[in-house]
Design an enzyme around this catalytic site. Structure first.
Site: not given
Length: 662
Positions: A116, A275, A288, A290, A348
């Site tokens: 990054k 993104e 970033e 991908n 979750f």
């Protein structure tokens, strides 16, 4: 063109690649671990090779085993899917040395965009908007605090080699910055073998928007619209859609052109995603890139009509892109929800086990990408995704409506799942209005998710359905000797439907001798037209002219109803039984306040207390790792440790005691 493709992955993405490869007439090879011996992707492939134990570090992540599988089967190309080795330059180099094609970008792109810090510097040089921050490596927690004070809170601490929400923490003050640095570095080390962390300004009211790019080895590069991925929980995407309900054509074009500029800066070849984060004024900044296929790629496929996997394969085989930027058209709307084996009512927490019943939805505009089947298992070793549910419509309203209906019809039993939560999100007025940010879930469900938070158009719908189903069961039992108590041999038309633990009672009369069935409650008449058969898990009907689909599990007088994101336990009883039930004592739940229990299945990576220790409220007691995410368990009150029933390194089950207090 390639003769045989090996997919170095598992689950739904392996199945997805196999479908396209087979359509192209290309042979397919699966690899599998011990846990995946009977997995769907194994049965779909033409050939399958066992590559080791269940743990991914001993199977799917072992490069030599993937290379050996290629040599065994004669596979001349590898598609990495996403995750595992999909963005690993060492893997690409090993394939190249073995004379095997990698269906993805080159090593330079993977290496530069996989970091990054490096990617941000390249983006800046390419003229791409970037977020203000510190792009060098942060040395330690105190260094993190120093940098953050200079940037100004809030800040985001991010793993340099990170992805998928791992190694990311938001800090609003110095204390959170120190703690966030430790958590981010630990998760980064565990997930990526690289604990470097950098810091950037945290954008408030952000929207997460990404641009799909595709480039070939002949200098051609295009972008295929955008995806709105703002609905996230703990930085993990939950709902994605294409196009975005936020962008203007002008901003879309600007984003796309910057994405292409970045792709060309690293000589990109294949499918990739750039993104961005956008603020309320449509200012956008690079996050970033991908260098792989994204989980949410199906929504782009549906609105562009392009098979991204096929394009990846053709580009890797040296072909030119079959379309230009001017030929990219966005038609209609697509939405994807990620169906996970997790319990939204227990924060979750991941759920594992066998899929006792599994029936995915079908219908116009409905697509299900999955790697599971009825009778299969959701393993503790991998991501708990069950499937990706995608719907398509002529506009956002139609796509949303089809998604809500499809979620209603998605029947899964044996493991906990998040379908109620997904449907609640789809029905939320703020989602319907397209007013999205990455803070949506945290803002709308600050205290967690509960079915009580789900608004119902007509709460009586589930009541009427339960009464009709009960009456049909009673009618049948009346014709079978011994199936009903003596006083019920003449089934009554009048029933009491009890909901909310008996707090709400509805008097319902049901007449099943006519078509449609007539049900009356609270002075209102409902016409129920259905061909539902006894025992079917989905009650499909038209009630007062409106189609409904309700999931129903019956246990005697108890009906568990699932509809539009709400889950209700409903009792259908005689008036006499309802009256007597008012005198029944309420069973109190056990007192677990003196125990620290595991909220999820996972690995106990740290235990900070021993017998006799005094603890204070808020003090960290233990850390559990589940799906490579660290979860800190803290004391809710002051106390003294009486017993410790687990130790670091133990694999824990849900609700397993870890510490007992005096």
């Amino acid at each position: 063109m390639f003769k045989k493709i090996l997919v170095a992955n598992r689950g739904e993405i392996a199945c997805r690649v196999f479908r396209t490869a087979k359509a192209m007439g290309i042979g397919t090879v699966a690899v599998f671990s011990d846990a995946d011996r009977d997995a769907l992707h194994v049965t779909m492939a033409d050939e399958a090779v066992h590559i080791g134990p269940s743990a991914s570090a001993e199977s799917y992540l072992v490069i030599d085993k993937i290379i050996d599988a290629c040599k065994q089967t004669g596979a001349d190309a590898v598609h990495p899917g996403y995750g595992f080795l999909s963005e690993n330059k060492t893997f690409c180099e090993a394939l190249d040395a073995a004379g095997i094609a990698f269906i993805g970008p080159g090593v330079v792109a993977i290496e530069s965009m996989g970091d990054k810090i490096t990617s941000k510097l390249i983006a800046e040089k390419a003229g791409v908007n970037t977020i203000p921050g510190y792009t060098d490596v942060v040395k330690d927690a105190e260094h993190a605090v120093e940098i953050s004070n200079g940037i100004g809170y809030p800040v985001m601490l991010k793993a340099s080699a990170g992805g998928g929400g791992k190694g990311m923490r938001v800090a609003w003050n110095e204390e959170e910055c120190r703690d966030g640095f430790e958590r981010a570095t630990n998760e980064a080390r565990s997930s990526f073998g690289d604990d470097r962390v950098f810091i950037e300004k945290f954008i408030q009211e952000p929207r997460h928007i990404e641009i799909q790019v595709m480039a070939d080895s002949h200098g051609n590069a295009i972008y295929l619209g955008e995806r709105e991925c703002s609905i996230q929980r703990r930085h993990q995407k939950v709902i994605e859609e294409a196009p975005s309900p936020f962008l203007t054509p002008e901003v879309r074009k600007a984003m796309g052109e910057q994405a292409i500029a970045l792709a060309k800066a690293v000589d990109y070849k294949s499918a990739g995603t750039v993104e961005f984060i956008a603020d309320a004024n449509m200012n956008f900044y690079f996050l970033e890139m991908n260098t792989r296929l994204q989980v949410e790629h199906p929504v782009t496929e549906l609105v562009t009509g392009q098979d991204l996997v096929e394009l990846m394969i053709r580009v890797a085989a040296g072909e030119k892109l079959p379309l230009t930027q001017d030929e990219v058209k966005l038609n209609g709307w697509a939405i994807e929800t990620r169906v996970y084996a997790e319990d939204p009512f227990r924060n979750f927490m991941p759920s594992i086990g066998r899929l006792v019943r599994y029936s995915p939805p079908t219908g116009e505009g409905v697509r299900v990408d999955t790697g599971v089947y009825e009778g299969g298992e959701v393993s503790m070793f991998y991501d708990p995704m069950i499937a990706k549910l995608i719907t398509y419509g002529k506009d956002r309203e139609e796509a949303t409506g089809r998604m809500v209906d499809a979620l209603d019809a998605y029947y899964i039993r044996g493991v906990s799942h998040n379908i109620s939560f997904l449907n609640a999100l789809m029905m939320h007025p703020r989602f319907v209005a397209g007013k999205l940010t990455t803070n949506f879930i945290a803002e709308e469900y600050p205290d967690g998710f509960s079915p009580d938070l789900v608004p119902q158009d007509d709460p009586a719908i589930c009541v009427i359905a339960a009464a009709v189903i009960n009456k049909k069961f009673r009618d049948r039992c009346a014709n079978i000797s011994g199936q009903l108590p003596s006083h019920e041999y003449r089934p009554s038309n009048d029933w009491i439907v009890m909901t909310d633990n008996g707090e709400a009672n509805f008097s319902v009369s049901v007449d099943t001798t006519v078509t449609p069935v007539i049900a009356r409650t609270e002075g209102k008449e409902y016409l129920v037209d259905t061909d539902w058969k006894l025992g079917e898990p989905l009650f499909k009907a038209t009630i007062n002219g409106k189609p409904v689909c309700i999931q129903v599990d019956r246990d005697g007088w108890l009906f568990k109803m699932f509809h539009r994101g709400a889950e209700k336990e409903v009792y259908v009883v005689t008036p006499q039984t309802a009256e007597l039930s008012q005198h029944m004592p309420i069973k109190e739940p056990p007192d677990l306040s003196k125990f620290l229990i595991s909220p999820m299945p996972g690995l106990l990576v740290k235990l900070n207390v021993k017998v006799g220790d005094e603890v204070k409220a808020g003090e960290e007691l233990a850390v559990i790792e589940a799906m490579k995410m660290e979860n800190s368990l803290r004391a809710i009150s002051d106390g003294v440790v009486k017993a410790v029933t687990a130790e670091a390194g133990d694999s824990l089950m849900v609700d397993q005691p870890i510490v007992e207090f005096e």
